[in-house]
Scaffold this motif. Sequence first.
Motif, mmCIF file in Angstrom:
data_model
loop_
_atom_site.group_PDB
_atom_site.id
_atom_site.type_symbol
_atom_site.label_atom_id
_atom_site.label_comp_id
_atom_site.label_asym_id
_atom_site.label_seq_id
_atom_site.Cartn_x
_atom_site.Cartn_y
_atom_site.Cartn_z
ATOM 1 N N LYS A 186 -24.590 -43.821 19.698
ATOM 2 C CA LYS A 186 -25.113 -43.203 18.493
ATOM 3 C C LYS A 186 -24.475 -43.815 17.242
ATOM 4 O O LYS A 186 -25.111 -43.942 16.202
ATOM 5 N N GLU A 187 -23.215 -44.228 17.387
ATOM 6 C CA GLU A 187 -22.512 -44.838 16.253
ATOM 7 C C GLU A 187 -23.213 -46.113 15.783
ATOM 8 O O GLU A 187 -23.022 -46.544 14.659
ATOM 9 N N HIS A 188 -23.977 -46.736 16.649
ATOM 10 C CA HIS A 188 -24.620 -47.990 16.282
ATOM 11 C C HIS A 188 -25.988 -47.792 15.636
ATOM 12 O O HIS A 188 -26.635 -48.756 15.246
ATOM 13 N N GLU A 189 -26.445 -46.561 15.532
ATOM 14 C CA GLU A 189 -27.727 -46.302 14.867
ATOM 15 C C GLU A 189 -27.497 -46.164 13.370
ATOM 16 O O GLU A 189 -27.343 -45.085 12.830
ATOM 17 N N PHE A 190 -27.458 -47.311 12.706
ATOM 18 C CA PHE A 190 -27.126 -47.331 11.284
ATOM 19 C C PHE A 190 -28.344 -47.176 10.403
ATOM 20 O O PHE A 190 -29.436 -47.563 10.767
ATOM 21 N N ILE A 191 -28.047 -46.711 9.192
ATOM 22 C CA ILE A 191 -29.006 -46.861 8.106
ATOM 23 C C ILE A 191 -28.513 -48.062 7.296
ATOM 24 O O ILE A 191 -27.357 -48.093 6.878
ATOM 25 N N LYS A 192 -29.387 -49.048 7.146
ATOM 26 C CA LYS A 192 -28.956 -50.271 6.453
ATOM 27 C C LYS A 192 -29.471 -50.288 5.018
ATOM 28 O O LYS A 192 -30.565 -49.802 4.747
ATOM 29 N N TYR B 264 -23.907 -40.683 8.180
ATOM 30 C CA TYR B 264 -25.353 -40.700 7.939
ATOM 31 C C TYR B 264 -26.077 -41.177 9.191
ATOM 32 O O TYR B 264 -25.800 -42.268 9.684
ATOM 33 N N ASN B 265 -26.971 -40.371 9.680
ATOM 34 C CA ASN B 265 -27.728 -40.745 10.873
ATOM 35 C C ASN B 265 -29.221 -40.639 10.609
ATOM 36 O O ASN B 265 -29.679 -39.642 10.068
ATOM 37 N N PRO B 266 -29.960 -41.661 11.010
ATOM 38 C CA PRO B 266 -31.410 -41.590 10.828
ATOM 39 C C PRO B 266 -32.025 -40.581 11.793
ATOM 40 O O PRO B 266 -31.502 -40.359 12.891
ATOM 41 N N VAL B 267 -33.112 -39.972 11.369
ATOM 42 C CA VAL B 267 -33.832 -39.053 12.250
ATOM 43 C C VAL B 267 -34.854 -39.850 13.059
ATOM 44 O O VAL B 267 -35.046 -39.632 14.243
ATOM 45 N N LEU C 5 -37.408 -44.438 9.345
ATOM 46 C CA LEU C 5 -36.859 -43.771 8.163
ATOM 47 C C LEU C 5 -37.964 -43.141 7.309
ATOM 48 O O LEU C 5 -38.012 -43.329 6.092
ATOM 49 N N THR C 6 -38.837 -42.421 7.934
ATOM 50 C CA THR C 6 -39.856 -41.719 7.163
ATOM 51 C C THR C 6 -39.364 -40.333 6.765
ATOM 52 O O THR C 6 -39.908 -39.717 5.866
ATOM 53 N N LYS C 7 -38.328 -39.850 7.459
ATOM 54 C CA LYS C 7 -37.781 -38.523 7.139
ATOM 55 C C LYS C 7 -36.404 -38.662 6.508
ATOM 56 O O LYS C 7 -35.743 -39.694 6.637
ATOM 57 N N PHE C 8 -35.983 -37.608 5.832
ATOM 58 C CA PHE C 8 -34.636 -37.588 5.274
ATOM 59 C C PHE C 8 -33.617 -37.781 6.397
ATOM 60 O O PHE C 8 -33.684 -37.084 7.407
ATOM 61 N N PRO C 9 -32.681 -38.708 6.254
ATOM 62 C CA PRO C 9 -31.636 -38.856 7.269
ATOM 63 C C PRO C 9 -30.762 -37.595 7.314
ATOM 64 O O PRO C 9 -30.766 -36.805 6.383
#
Lengths: 341, 800
Positions: B540-546, B590-593, B597-601
């Motif tokens: 999960k740590e690797h699911e970044f928002i860039k 910060y984690n993407p949903v 990225l169509t929703k608020f993270p």
Amino acid sequence: MQEKFSQILLNAKQDVEKIDNSKDLYDLKTRYLGKNGEITALLRGMKDVAPEQRSAFGKMINDLKVEVEKTFDDKDQMLKQNELNQRLQNEAVDVTLPGNAPAMGSIHPLNIVKNKIINAFCGMGFEVFEGPEIDSDYYCFQALNIPKDHPARDMQDTFYITENFLLRPHTSPGQVRTMENKKPPIKILSPGRVYRADDDASHSPMFHQIEGLVVDKGVSLCDLKGLLDEFVRIIFDKDTKTRFRPSYFPFTEPSVEVDVSCCKCHGKGCNLCKGTGWIEILGAGVVNKKVLEMSGIDSNEYSGLAFGLGIERITMIKYGISNIKTLFESNINFLNQFNRR
Amino acid sequence: MKVPFSWLKEYVDIDCSVQKLEEKLFSCGFEVEESIYVGKNIDKIVSCKILSIDKHPNADKLSVTKVDAGEFGIKQIITSAKNIFEGAIVPVALDGATLANGERIFNGELRGVPSEGMFCSGEELGINDDWYPGASVNGILILNEDYPLGVEVKKLLEIEDVVFDINVTANRSDCQSILGIAREVAAALNKPFKMPDLDFDVDKNISTKDTVSVNVLDQDLCQRYISWLVKDIKIEQSPLWLKRRLFSMGIRSINNIVDITNYVLMEIGQPMHAFDLNDICGNSLIIRRANNGEKIITLDDKEFSLINDNLVICDANKPVALAGVMGGLNSEIKQTTSNVLFESATFARDNVRKTSKALGQRSDSSARFEKGVDLYSVEVGIKRALNLICRLNCGKIACNGYDICAHEIQNKVINTTVEKVNGVLGIDVPEDVIKDILTRLNFEVELNDGNLSLTVPLYREDMEDYPDIAEEIIREYGYDNIVPTLLKTGAVTNGGLTNEQQKEAQIKEVLVGYGFNEIITYSFVSEKEYDQFGFDKTAKEHEFIKLINPLGEDLAVMRTTLLPSIVRAVAYNLKRKNFNGRLFELAKVYNPVDKELTKFPVERQKLSIAVFGDKEDFFTIKGYVDGMLNAFCSGLEIRYVRSNVSCMHPTRSADVYVDGVNIGYFGQLHPSVSQKLDIDKPVYCCEIDYSVLKELFQDKLTVSAISKFPPVERDLAILVDENVCWQDIVDAVNLSGGEFLSKVKLFDIYRGDQVEKGKKSVAFNLIFVSSEKTLVVEEVEGFISSILKCLREKLGAELR
């Protein structure tokens, strides 16, 4: 007999005089008052005294015994005191050596200042609301009267994540979110991290702002002045003055820059205020009618005040910090300076 | 915005000092960021006539000259200059003089001959040919032979001026010109404003409309386009006054036509363009979006391939200008140009910005358009340009032109009341003052019974409603008149922090009490850090928002864990010989949903802790963590289970469970991670999911009465297998100890000669207490034997 008794007392006193420790004193005391002691022996001699003299003799021995015991007790007291004194001397410590309780830690200076600001406004009836740091174009710009083609979009270089999501460049979206969810009267502060693509001695790509918002009936620029006067007196000192000068922000009209009298030179002019006697600390204004309306507030009934300030700037002014980077380096020697309450 | 004082005075009679003017501008919203005093340095450089030139006795390249310095007498000057001659009037820096760059000149000696000064070049006076003909030559500036002698040259050449650098706010694009600032100055000083001359003479025989056709196809990007023909142009040098104006703004003079377009941009704020009509195919201009792949070479000889978003001006065949950015090389003004088609237009500012940014092509025009050009200036601009053509007498002006406007241009009217305006301000500005101020700002004011009807000047596109009017009034009336009040009409509100916000502050105070320093680190990190920490690519740590536009690779992704940041802070301190420390940070991750990225993270709060130094080990950090959790989760079960978080020491780290919920982990950082970060000492760290933990915080505290009956203590030492952990023992003791068991306290663990290999002796203290009676020995012995029985059965423990 009387003479003998006096001699015994005298001898006892002289013997005691020569003693310099508790053990010798005890031994000596045994010699006089112990089972086989001199005075005990006298008592044993009672049986040889004529019955009519016994009472007087007994009293004399008793007096002698009391007298001798007192001599020993006094000496004992003295020796104990001396021994205690000696022990205390031996227990001497260097009181200047460092203590060994763990040192106090510290709250980060930015949070010290943030808390001070929050406290100042909470006392005036404000609440605190924190919005998201990754926010939408709508909340960061459009709802603040900064449409897509607006030149004010160039006022800050924004970090984008998608076309729609960005790292908020200011805490102003907090205004909008509050107004959407709360009916007036509104008094909120919205603190938090904000982001702009700027990186030098006085700019950090991540920094902190606090947005303030009041929405109520009949609020005016005079109220803004009153609130901010109160605030700067709490944050700096009670003689601090504010000065308004015209400025422009899309979300307020009228807009003002607020300067405070220089806290270092008190208006005389120094390097901190670049000789002007004033330091710019925040932007503020009367909330733009369009912003109220977009957030569902009737601008005919209510008006609003808003202000936004950079916590780094106030922290740097307050503590005389010259490079903003210092605040984010986590150097313990720097942080430890803030460990006092 | 640069504004020369001398130019400003052309439109307003300014009778106050420079400082006073700065103050006035400042208080009405135009901060002078810098005042540049041009020629201020120049001192004791005077006009002299060269009387004689002789060879230097000791140097071939030097000459000995005698000059007449007027009231300063005759001076001997040694020079190496070649362009001087007897009878020439030249500037001479006398003893003690200062050049434009601040350099001082004193009497001296050159090769044994005394020299009482120095001849000056144009450069040494800070000027070039545009200011004074001959000032650019490589040599001494030769002055007009009529000049008097012994006079300060900066006076003769009118070099002295003050240039204000004024900060114009984004809403006042109308003030991005000398004219705009002059209007503000006139209003602030309450002086009449003199509009520049816009009249021009036309040639009835020349008609733009009969000569060329102009069509605006994309009016959404071009709101107004004026095109005007000027024939029989004489391309020549501009007159000195025009060159000097441009020079004072830092613009090089090119020729009369180009100079006029630049002059209008500076003076009126209207970008202009001039096409050589002979290069316009089909005598036709079309303003349209470019075709994808269409090409243009701009004036500066750069070729661009265009896309549909770019607006272009085309002739019958090809683009001839990149609208609002730069003209095309194919139709530029040349020495041979005889017929010119002037363009004055307004292009959509966001379109100009996008085009300029996308192509990386900027100009004074594009910079101006990006700020916004009002529709009114388009007309003023063309008129002024034609007026200058007339004044310079350098062409024949057509009797008509195209003026293509998307909609009718009308003055805005704002109807409001004095009450509303004063309501914004909170003070009562008198009606006559309101009227006076607005009139000075060129509003037409009708004031009846408190009702205001205001006709807004055309250039004030920023005026929309009464708050704008309130701002206009207060910036002229003065903000000093605002009287502080404390929400006198507002409702009382009950402010303060929520319970959750208070808890945050409290947990920090607990850590500070333990000696921790709070740190704040960047929310964006390098993706590489996560590999260093050994987080699995699928973790999960690797699911970044860039970030799309990061400042660099090191600040490119939004962090999903605080651990790398705080460990980096430890490494930073160790490098600076801070060998002991305790740090914490409470911040968001910060984690993407969803991937798109169509929703608020999701933003969650995490708490990171790190300790390092001689005095720290696994148990010190456990103590801090446990102490903190006990303080906030009173009454809940807190359990520690060996952790398998990859960045942590495999046998010295634990997961923390509060009331059965995993809230984080702590322990020693994995030595191989430390090594990668050049840390050669053990670091103990912890990451807690604060968003989860705060839901478990217990607010209710029930205090139990202290028993008045004496407690009974027993010490037990048992022998167990090495792999039995203390928690197992505690659990067994609690299970079997009975209702009066109040505490189990470890005091010793022994391994060694006295104990069989593979076993350990664990000694602990038990306290029994009843709130109702004194416990008798027999009862306690009963508890002890059931405890021992349980320990034996569950853990194979034997009493030692």
